[in-house]
Design a protein around this motif. Structure first.
Motif, PDB file in Angstrom:
ATOM      1  N   GLN A 109       0.943  -1.337  -0.197  1.00 30.75           N
ATOM      2  CA  GLN A 109      -0.177   0.061  -0.119  1.00 30.75           C
ATOM      3  C   GLN A 109       0.518   1.517  -0.481  1.00 30.75           C
ATOM      4  O   GLN A 109       0.092   2.179  -0.622  1.00 30.75           O
ATOM      5  CB  GLN A 109      -1.248   0.171   1.027  1.00 30.75           C
ATOM      6  CG  GLN A 109      -1.845  -0.827   0.766  1.00 30.75           C
ATOM      7  CD  GLN A 109      -2.588  -1.187   2.225  1.00 30.75           C
ATOM      8  OE1 GLN A 109      -2.305  -0.806   3.711  1.00 30.75           O
ATOM      9  NE2 GLN A 109      -4.120  -1.964   2.150  1.00 30.75           N
ATOM     10  N   ASP A 110       1.821   1.571   1.037  1.00 32.49           N
ATOM     11  CA  ASP A 110       3.138   2.406   0.993  1.00 32.49           C
ATOM     12  C   ASP A 110       2.946   2.875  -0.746  1.00 32.49           C
ATOM     13  O   ASP A 110       3.827   3.796  -1.131  1.00 32.49           O
ATOM     14  CB  ASP A 110       4.376   1.948   1.199  1.00 32.49           C
ATOM     15  CG  ASP A 110       3.103   2.575   3.657  1.00 32.49           C
ATOM     16  OD1 ASP A 110       2.300   2.770   3.747  1.00 32.49           O
ATOM     17  OD2 ASP A 110       4.168   1.793   4.019  1.00 32.49           O
ATOM     18  N   VAL A 111       3.759   1.589  -1.258  1.00 37.54           N
ATOM     19  CA  VAL A 111       4.411   1.762  -3.035  1.00 37.54           C
ATOM     20  C   VAL A 111       3.420   1.869  -3.414  1.00 37.54           C
ATOM     21  O   VAL A 111       3.774   3.680  -4.497  1.00 37.54           O
ATOM     22  CB  VAL A 111       4.952   0.294  -3.149  1.00 37.54           C
ATOM     23  CG1 VAL A 111       4.942   0.535  -4.518  1.00 37.54           C
ATOM     24  CG2 VAL A 111       5.786  -0.270  -2.125  1.00 37.54           C
ATOM     25  N   THR A 113       0.627   4.210  -2.854  1.00 37.49           N
ATOM     26  CA  THR A 113       0.516   5.281  -2.410  1.00 37.49           C
ATOM     27  C   THR A 113       1.810   6.195  -3.370  1.00 37.49           C
ATOM     28  O   THR A 113       2.173   7.760  -3.782  1.00 37.49           O
ATOM     29  CB  THR A 113       0.396   6.313  -1.136  1.00 37.49           C
ATOM     30  OG1 THR A 113      -0.249   4.981  -0.517  1.00 37.49           O
ATOM     31  CG2 THR A 113       0.470   6.750  -0.326  1.00 37.49           C
ATOM     32  N   ILE A 114       2.539   5.955  -2.489  1.00 35.76           N
ATOM     33  CA  ILE A 114       3.937   7.166  -3.461  1.00 35.76           C
ATOM     34  C   ILE A 114       4.159   6.923  -4.908  1.00 35.76           C
ATOM     35  O   ILE A 114       4.478   8.122  -5.816  1.00 35.76           O
ATOM     36  CB  ILE A 114       5.772   6.051  -2.790  1.00 35.76           C
ATOM     37  CG1 ILE A 114       5.657   5.948  -1.710  1.00 35.76           C
ATOM     38  CG2 ILE A 114       6.743   6.539  -3.442  1.00 35.76           C
ATOM     39  CD1 ILE A 114       7.064   5.302  -0.830  1.00 35.76           C
ATOM     40  N   ASP A 115       3.928   5.952  -5.273  1.00 34.30           N
ATOM     41  CA  ASP A 115       3.462   5.957  -6.807  1.00 34.30           C
ATOM     42  C   ASP A 115       2.346   7.008  -6.968  1.00 34.30           C
ATOM     43  O   ASP A 115       2.855   7.476  -8.469  1.00 34.30           O
ATOM     44  CB  ASP A 115       2.994   5.027  -7.429  1.00 34.30           C
ATOM     45  CG  ASP A 115       3.111   4.776  -8.810  1.00 34.30           C
ATOM     46  OD1 ASP A 115       3.527   5.357  -9.886  1.00 34.30           O
ATOM     47  OD2 ASP A 115       1.836   3.681  -8.881  1.00 34.30           O
ATOM     48  N   HIS A 116       1.730   6.697  -6.537  1.00 32.23           N
ATOM     49  CA  HIS A 116       0.344   8.151  -6.714  1.00 32.23           C
ATOM     50  C   HIS A 116       0.558   9.065  -6.320  1.00 32.23           C
ATOM     51  O   HIS A 116       0.393  10.385  -7.357  1.00 32.23           O
ATOM     52  CB  HIS A 116      -0.875   7.658  -6.014  1.00 32.23           C
ATOM     53  CG  HIS A 116      -1.411   8.951  -6.441  1.00 32.23           C
ATOM     54  ND1 HIS A 116      -2.073   9.595  -5.530  1.00 32.23           N
ATOM     55  CD2 HIS A 116      -3.079   8.927  -7.220  1.00 32.23           C
ATOM     56  CE1 HIS A 116      -3.248  10.422  -6.358  1.00 32.23           C
ATOM     57  NE2 HIS A 116      -3.723   9.899  -7.092  1.00 32.23           N
ATOM     58  N   ASP A 117       1.754   9.725  -5.649  1.00 35.93           N
ATOM     59  CA  ASP A 117       1.317  10.886  -5.377  1.00 35.93           C
ATOM     60  C   ASP A 117       3.217  11.573  -5.811  1.00 35.93           C
ATOM     61  O   ASP A 117       3.174  12.696  -5.928  1.00 35.93           O
ATOM     62  CB  ASP A 117       2.231  11.176  -4.237  1.00 35.93           C
ATOM     63  CG  ASP A 117       0.650  10.726  -2.652  1.00 35.93           C
ATOM     64  OD1 ASP A 117      -0.268  10.963  -2.689  1.00 35.93           O
ATOM     65  OD2 ASP A 117       1.267  10.535  -1.397  1.00 35.93           O
ATOM     66  N   LEU A 118       4.104  10.832  -6.574  1.00 37.98           N
ATOM     67  CA  LEU A 118       5.401  10.734  -7.424  1.00 37.98           C
ATOM     68  C   LEU A 118       4.637  12.029  -8.744  1.00 37.98           C
ATOM     69  O   LEU A 118       3.999  10.977  -8.603  1.00 37.98           O
ATOM     70  CB  LEU A 118       6.261  10.504  -6.889  1.00 37.98           C
ATOM     71  CG  LEU A 118       6.896  10.289  -5.805  1.00 37.98           C
ATOM     72  CD1 LEU A 118       8.470   8.722  -5.858  1.00 37.98           C
ATOM     73  CD2 LEU A 118       7.431  11.013  -4.783  1.00 37.98           C
ATOM     74  N   PHE A 170       6.390  -7.127  -7.543  1.00 36.40           N
ATOM     75  CA  PHE A 170       5.099  -7.210  -6.693  1.00 36.40           C
ATOM     76  C   PHE A 170       5.518  -9.077  -7.151  1.00 36.40           C
ATOM     77  O   PHE A 170       4.979  -9.737  -7.673  1.00 36.40           O
ATOM     78  CB  PHE A 170       4.319  -7.353  -5.978  1.00 36.40           C
ATOM     79  CG  PHE A 170       3.684  -5.904  -6.039  1.00 36.40           C
ATOM     80  CD1 PHE A 170       4.269  -4.962  -4.339  1.00 36.40           C
ATOM     81  CD2 PHE A 170       2.787  -4.767  -6.382  1.00 36.40           C
ATOM     82  CE1 PHE A 170       3.579  -3.742  -3.985  1.00 36.40           C
ATOM     83  CE2 PHE A 170       2.766  -3.565  -6.359  1.00 36.40           C
ATOM     84  CZ  PHE A 170       2.949  -2.907  -5.478  1.00 36.40           C
ATOM     85  N   VAL A 171       6.884  -9.396  -5.809  1.00 34.42           N
ATOM     86  CA  VAL A 171       7.348 -10.519  -6.037  1.00 34.42           C
ATOM     87  C   VAL A 171       6.728 -11.439  -5.250  1.00 34.42           C
ATOM     88  O   VAL A 171       7.250 -11.114  -4.034  1.00 34.42           O
ATOM     89  CB  VAL A 171       9.026 -10.838  -6.270  1.00 34.42           C
ATOM     90  CG1 VAL A 171       9.155 -11.929  -6.672  1.00 34.42           C
ATOM     91  CG2 VAL A 171       9.440  -9.780  -7.736  1.00 34.42           C
TER      92      VAL A 171
END
Length: 52
Positions: free
Chosen positions: A20-22, A24-29, A37-38
């Motif tokens: 979820q953090d990844v 969110t970061i993708d959305h914010d940057l 995701f492995v």
């Protein structure tokens, strides 16, 4: 471009929060991020998850 590989236990709550953090970061940057995701799932992981 940033390339990110996240190795996750799909049964673990900590890994869910990391995913979820990844996202969110993708959305914010405002840059291009390529992420994978492995999923790591084997009997020891399942046993440890059930144990906790």
């Amino acid at each position: 471009m940033l390339e990110l590989h996240l190795f996750v236990n799909q049964l673990g709550m900590r890994c869910l929060r990391c995913e979820q953090d990844v996202l969110t970061i993708d959305h914010d940057l405002n840059t291009k991020i390529r992420y994978q995701f492995v999923q790591l799932l084997h009997l020891k992981t399942i046993y440890n998850t059930i144990k906790t």
